[in-house]
Scaffold this active site. Sequence first.
Site, mmCIF file in Angstrom:
data_model
loop_
_atom_site.group_PDB
_atom_site.id
_atom_site.type_symbol
_atom_site.label_atom_id
_atom_site.label_comp_id
_atom_site.label_asym_id
_atom_site.label_seq_id
_atom_site.Cartn_x
_atom_site.Cartn_y
_atom_site.Cartn_z
ATOM 1 N N ALA A 17 -2.569 -12.185 7.522
ATOM 2 C CA ALA A 17 -3.338 -12.829 8.590
ATOM 3 C C ALA A 17 -4.169 -14.001 8.077
ATOM 4 O O ALA A 17 -4.503 -14.903 8.845
ATOM 5 C CB ALA A 17 -4.238 -11.795 9.260
ATOM 6 N N ASP B 274 -8.128 -5.641 13.785
ATOM 7 C CA ASP B 274 -7.969 -4.194 13.603
ATOM 8 C C ASP B 274 -7.447 -4.004 12.192
ATOM 9 O O ASP B 274 -6.275 -3.741 11.977
ATOM 10 C CB ASP B 274 -6.954 -3.686 14.640
ATOM 11 C CG ASP B 274 -6.599 -2.230 14.432
ATOM 12 O OD1 ASP B 274 -7.367 -1.516 13.763
ATOM 13 O OD2 ASP B 274 -5.535 -1.810 14.916
ATOM 14 N N GLN C 290 0.823 -1.217 0.000
ATOM 15 C CA GLN C 290 0.000 0.000 0.000
ATOM 16 C C GLN C 290 0.854 1.263 0.000
ATOM 17 O O GLN C 290 2.047 1.222 0.280
ATOM 18 C CB GLN C 290 -0.923 -0.005 1.219
ATOM 19 C CG GLN C 290 -0.210 -0.254 2.542
ATOM 20 C CD GLN C 290 -1.071 -0.976 3.572
ATOM 21 O OE1 GLN C 290 -2.288 -1.044 3.418
ATOM 22 N NE2 GLN C 290 -0.460 -1.482 4.620
HETATM 23 N N1 AAT Z 1 -5.268 0.924 14.427
HETATM 24 C C1 AAT Z 1 -5.298 1.551 13.162
HETATM 25 C C2 AAT Z 1 -6.333 1.162 12.325
HETATM 26 C C3 AAT Z 1 -6.321 0.414 11.235
HETATM 27 S S1 AAT Z 1 -4.843 -0.118 10.613
HETATM 28 C C4 AAT Z 1 -5.147 -1.576 9.732
HETATM 29 C C5 AAT Z 1 -3.871 -2.384 9.522
HETATM 30 O O1 AAT Z 1 -4.260 -3.654 8.958
HETATM 31 C C6 AAT Z 1 -2.832 -1.796 8.565
HETATM 32 O O2 AAT Z 1 -1.617 -1.630 9.245
HETATM 33 C C7 AAT Z 1 -2.715 -2.846 7.446
HETATM 34 O O3 AAT Z 1 -1.396 -2.972 6.926
HETATM 35 C C8 AAT Z 1 -3.175 -4.111 8.167
HETATM 36 N N2 AAT Z 1 -3.648 -5.190 7.268
HETATM 37 C C9 AAT Z 1 -4.411 -5.079 6.162
HETATM 38 N N3 AAT Z 1 -4.616 -6.275 5.601
HETATM 39 C C10 AAT Z 1 -3.977 -7.193 6.367
HETATM 40 C C11 AAT Z 1 -3.812 -8.619 6.289
HETATM 41 N N4 AAT Z 1 -4.354 -9.323 5.289
HETATM 42 N N5 AAT Z 1 -3.093 -9.245 7.261
HETATM 43 C C12 AAT Z 1 -2.541 -8.527 8.286
HETATM 44 N N6 AAT Z 1 -2.660 -7.180 8.398
HETATM 45 C C13 AAT Z 1 -3.359 -6.515 7.452
HETATM 46 C C14 AAT Z 1 -7.658 0.142 10.659
HETATM 47 C C15 AAT Z 1 -8.451 1.382 10.475
HETATM 48 C C16 AAT Z 1 -9.839 1.149 9.986
HETATM 49 C C17 AAT Z 1 -10.268 2.247 9.043
HETATM 50 C C18 AAT Z 1 -11.707 2.171 8.742
HETATM 51 N N7 AAT Z 1 -12.098 3.060 7.664
#
Ligand code: AAT
Length: 292
Positions: free
Chosen positions: A141, A159, A34
């Site tokens: 994940a 999250d 990203q």
């Molecule tokens: N606490 C901050 C809020 C977030 S961050 C979401 C995180 O999820 C990001 O760091 C991203 O890199 C991670 N992420 C995304 N896809 C995956 C995956 N497949 N496996 C592991 N991690 C992942 C969320 C905010 C919500 C916003 C709502 N509009």
Amino acid sequence: KINKVQYFNNPMWPGEAHSLKVENILYQGKSPYQEILVFESSTYGNVLVLDGIVQLTEKDECAYQEMVTHLPLCSIPFPKSVLVVGGGDGGVLREIARHASVETIEICEIDQLVIDVCKDFFPQLSIGFKDPRVQLHVGDAVDFLRNAPEGKYDAIIVDSSDPIGPAQELVEKPFFQTIARALKPGGVLCNQAESMWLHTHLIQDMLSICRETFKGAVHYAWTSVPTYPSGVIGFLLCAKEGPAVNFLSPVNPIEKLEGAMEAGREIRFYNSEVHRAAFVLPTFVRRELESH
Ligand code: AAT
């Protein structure tokens, strides 16, 4: 100069946009997953943006991180083993650390660059990584949970970002099935579940998947986060079959947790009354969600 077509064209919230005044661009980069941007805003402190979407600001991150963490952890008596999916900023880790009963905190974040950038620009959140109970896994994940041992966790907190890009599969049924498998009987899931103003269909779909997958209990809760689209965000609270879980009123209240307030800083948003209020739904949401 704003490119209006692009500005109003996010498929998650077409036709609307939210602005924050930028004082300084602090970081701009691209990982294999990203685009990452950090800027200093005039009124919300530093802001983390992934693929053009605000993930957190220093001013209102407390509302999201405290709710996504304490709604599940205060709903079970002695959470010991917790997994965080996403959350590379460390804010959820910081909140979990307030729970003295917790022995292990695992986190699976896909993007090492998010973790590194947050260490530089969001020290109040990345402090969460300093807790000795934390064990970091960098990876997807979806794969992590596919290979997770059965019945390992008391609580899983998803999250994750919106389901476009790396988080696409995190709203699909096979992912929820692997979560249910990885939970202990009576274990709980709290999943970021978007906005009741914008994402009725997505929430309905996630809700029906969760009702099929988690036989203990499934509830929708919500909170106010001014810098998220429409100013609110929801959570799906699910319990696996086993010892009964009543999410609606905390059995493990934060006010009684010894040392909960010493973990670096005060709790700013969550308390037991806010917990109970989060499950009270407006009439239109109740109508939309009860038939699904
Ligand atoms: N606490 C901050 C809020 C977030 S961050 C979401 C995180 O999820 C990001 O760091 C991203 O890199 C991670 N992420 C995304 N896809 C995956 C995956 N497949 N496996 C592991 N991690 C992942 C969320 C905010 C919500 C916003 C709502 N509009």
